[in-house]
Write a protein that holds these residues in place. Sequence first.
Motif, short mmCIF file in Angstrom:
data_model
loop_
_atom_site.label_atom_id
_atom_site.label_comp_id
_atom_site.label_asym_id
_atom_site.label_seq_id
_atom_site.Cartn_x
_atom_site.Cartn_y
_atom_site.Cartn_z
N TYR A 158 -42.55 6.87 58.60
CA TYR A 158 -43.30 7.64 57.61
C TYR A 158 -43.30 9.13 57.94
O TYR A 158 -43.44 9.52 59.10
N ALA A 159 -43.17 9.96 56.90
CA ALA A 159 -43.18 11.41 57.09
C ALA A 159 -44.60 11.96 57.13
O ALA A 159 -44.82 13.08 57.56
N VAL A 162 -49.30 10.57 52.85
CA VAL A 162 -48.94 10.30 51.45
C VAL A 162 -47.64 9.51 51.38
O VAL A 162 -47.52 8.54 50.61
N ASP A 163 -46.65 9.90 52.20
CA ASP A 163 -45.38 9.17 52.24
C ASP A 163 -45.59 7.73 52.69
O ASP A 163 -44.92 6.82 52.19
N ALA A 164 -46.53 7.52 53.61
CA ALA A 164 -46.80 6.17 54.10
C ALA A 164 -47.32 5.26 52.98
O ALA A 164 -46.90 4.10 52.86
N TYR A 165 -48.23 5.80 52.15
CA TYR A 165 -48.74 4.99 51.02
C TYR A 165 -47.59 4.54 50.12
O TYR A 165 -47.47 3.35 49.79
N PHE A 166 -46.74 5.50 49.73
CA PHE A 166 -45.64 5.18 48.82
C PHE A 166 -44.61 4.25 49.46
O PHE A 166 -44.09 3.33 48.82
N THR A 167 -44.30 4.49 50.74
CA THR A 167 -43.30 3.66 51.44
C THR A 167 -43.79 2.22 51.58
O THR A 167 -43.01 1.28 51.38
N LYS A 170 -43.54 0.57 48.19
CA LYS A 170 -42.14 0.38 47.80
C LYS A 170 -41.48 -0.77 48.57
O LYS A 170 -40.76 -1.59 47.99
#
Length: 305
Positions: A158-159, A162-167, A170
């Motif tokens: 994760y970056a 926020v990126d963690a939620y989307f990843t 997905k």
Amino acid sequence: MADVKPRIEISFLETFICSAFAACFAELCTVPLDTAKVRLQLQRKIPSGDGDNLPKYRGSIGTLTTIAREEGISGLWKGVIAGLHRQCIYGGLRIGLYEPVKTFLVGSDFIGDIPLYQKILAALLTGAIAIIVANPTDLVKVRLQSEGKLPAGVPRRYAGAVDAYFTIVKLEGFSALWTGLGPNIARNAIVNAAELASYDQIKETIMKIPFFRDSVLTHLLAGLAAGFFAVCIGSPIDVVKSRMMGDSTYRNTIDCFIKTMKTEGIMAFYKGFLPNFTRLGTWNVVMFLTLEQVKKVFLREVLYD
């Protein structure tokens, strides 16, 4: 003419704002201790014959030092954004709902000291309700804090928060945001009861002692006691929750509990006890001191017959 009596009041929205602010401030101050606790809890026991393969993290100070050396000072604040997301929602709800739920349980006309069991029940309910809403933020926080234990050269998943939620949505599906919800409800309901009910009861008891009043010293003593009770009662569930969220090899809560007990023994459930108590003790003191001061901004006297 009926006597007009003053009553101190504060609305739910105002309490929520005060609670969220106090919880976020306490989180910001204690994230490094929480990161150390999570790393110690996720660390597997090394077989006794493996003399060359010593545990990477040893004790709270050693863990903090290792993280700072290998990942930089910023590594100690991994997951802080998700942690603030969590405290804004979870902290605001669990503390903000406590007084209304407590009043609902005993009735608005109740006069006198509320029984301890009613305080415990109110805190159990608000802790469970709050974490059901805030579980995704807790999951992301643990995932980000566990990133540092990946071997060198392995790309990070994760970056950022926020990126963690989307990843996660997905790759694992929307429902994956509620991974570990079972032990998380149990842990947070129990810890919330240990914190809020004990703080409420101890503060009430201290204020009955001569020369003690609703002061910073009273808040300090009650906050430390609340942190101690919370860690003693909640540590085993906290370890299971951290492992469930940080490691996908466990099928469910029972599987995690049995495997941990079988391979590492009962003391595995108190891994990270010292950093956990240091963190929760500090967190409770900072949070309750801040909360009591911030609430004074909104408290007002209302006259009623």
